[in-house]
Design a protein around this motif. Sequence first.
Motif, mmCIF file in Angstrom:
data_model
loop_
_atom_site.group_PDB
_atom_site.id
_atom_site.type_symbol
_atom_site.label_atom_id
_atom_site.label_comp_id
_atom_site.label_asym_id
_atom_site.label_seq_id
_atom_site.Cartn_x
_atom_site.Cartn_y
_atom_site.Cartn_z
ATOM 1 N N PRO A 1 -1.292 -2.307 -5.419
ATOM 2 C CA PRO A 1 -0.957 -1.230 -4.466
ATOM 3 C C PRO A 1 -2.096 -0.232 -4.296
ATOM 4 O O PRO A 1 -2.363 0.227 -3.188
ATOM 5 N N ALA A 2 -2.793 0.078 -5.398
ATOM 6 C CA ALA A 2 -3.907 1.036 -5.318
ATOM 7 C C ALA A 2 -5.020 0.491 -4.426
ATOM 8 O O ALA A 2 -5.562 1.196 -3.573
ATOM 9 N N ALA A 3 -5.348 -0.790 -4.624
ATOM 10 C CA ALA A 3 -6.428 -1.398 -3.835
ATOM 11 C C ALA A 3 -6.065 -1.426 -2.349
ATOM 12 O O ALA A 3 -6.898 -1.116 -1.484
ATOM 13 N N LYS A 4 -4.821 -1.795 -2.056
ATOM 14 C CA LYS A 4 -4.420 -1.914 -0.646
ATOM 15 C C LYS A 4 -4.281 -0.535 -0.007
ATOM 16 O O LYS A 4 -4.531 -0.364 1.179
ATOM 17 N N ALA B 1 0.836 -1.211 0.000
ATOM 18 C CA ALA B 1 0.000 0.000 0.000
ATOM 19 C C ALA B 1 0.868 1.257 0.000
ATOM 20 O O ALA B 1 0.424 2.317 -0.426
ATOM 21 N N PHE B 2 2.096 1.143 0.488
ATOM 22 C CA PHE B 2 2.975 2.311 0.606
ATOM 23 C C PHE B 2 3.983 2.414 -0.537
ATOM 24 O O PHE B 2 4.834 3.283 -0.548
ATOM 25 N N LYS C 1 8.000 5.632 2.971
ATOM 26 C CA LYS C 1 7.316 6.874 3.347
ATOM 27 C C LYS C 1 8.256 8.083 3.285
ATOM 28 O O LYS C 1 7.831 9.192 2.994
ATOM 29 N N ILE C 2 9.530 7.828 3.582
ATOM 30 C CA ILE C 2 10.490 8.937 3.659
ATOM 31 C C ILE C 2 11.040 9.311 2.286
ATOM 32 O O ILE C 2 11.166 10.479 1.945
ATOM 33 N N LEU C 3 11.381 8.287 1.495
ATOM 34 C CA LEU C 3 12.053 8.542 0.210
ATOM 35 C C LEU C 3 11.093 9.135 -0.817
ATOM 36 O O LEU C 3 9.903 8.836 -0.799
#
Length: 273
Positions: free
Chosen positions: A160-163, A148-149, A248-250
């Motif tokens: 990824p979009a669904a999660k 998801a991230f 999340k950071i990059l």
Amino acid sequence: MTQPASTRRLAVITGASSGIGEAFARAYAKQGVDLCLVARRLDRLEALALELAQQHGIEAFAVQADLSKPDATDRIVTALAEQARSCDILINNAGYSLPQTFLATKAQQQTDFVAVLVTSVVSLTHALLPGMVQRGYGRIINVASMVAFSSGAAGHTLYPAAKSFVVKMTQSLAAEVADKGVLVTAICPGQTESDFAKANGTDQLVAKSNLYKQTAEDVVAIAMSANEAGREVVVPGWPNKLAVAFMKILPDSWTAALIRPQAKKFALPDPTA
Ligand SMILES: NC(=O)c1ccc[n+]([C@@H]2O[C@H](COP(=O)([O-])OP(=O)(O)OC[C@H]3O[C@@H](n4cnc5c(N)ncnc54)[C@H](OP(=O)(O)O)[C@@H]3O)[C@@H](O)[C@H]2O)c1
């Protein structure tokens, strides 16, 4: 003479016929929770329901439902009404992925995928949440993924979009119902031992990878205790937590450069390429 209704709590678990869903069923049964087990493979659900009922003295029943079909939520709601039961705990777990690229699949495969991973989660939650709020008690665990991230990669296009939808839905819902006795959690596992890769035909590819992998039982134990603690989004396992922290950071362009070559190893070749 009619049987007195059970006073135990009841968990509705989608995708309970294998993997993480089956592990949720086993864990809740061990806690003395009655079960409504949902998936397409009725034989597996009925065998599990019988085994857990005998082993733990709970009530368990199976509901055969294809969550890609528009009548799935109605089937589950009707089955609960027939058993004169309400849902205290909802585990939105059923899921799979399409390992090909978008154009190598039929449109119907992609819309069915969205129906199972997104629409049915919305519909079932919308049907069962009012009762939880009314009774002042509810637990909802949505099985998302650490993907998801991610910044997305070729193959598994909408996964990824669904999660990520599931994660965001969880956070908004949690904000709406936390003060009503309903706790909502998204669990975001990384690689987990289950039939997931077998179901999408990538088991040979996954077997070759040496990525950190957890058991379904470990993921479920973490999800259940996080939910009880009122946590909204949980990534199980330190290696997964670290990977998500980096994602999340990059900047997305860096994450994509790191992830996409790896993701290729888990996608099926594109016959249209
Ligand atoms: N394994 C991993 O590495 C991993 C990592 C992150 C997240 N997840 C997520 O974990 C969840 C459970 O997957 P799993 O790993 O336990 O895989 P699994 O062993 O293949 O289990 C998937 C479950 O979903 C059910 N399902 C699939 N399509 C369905 C449909 N159309 N209607 C109703 N049920 C359906 C399957 O039941 P039937 O075939 O009997 O219908 C099965 O019970 C999924 O949401 C998945 O995205 C898995």
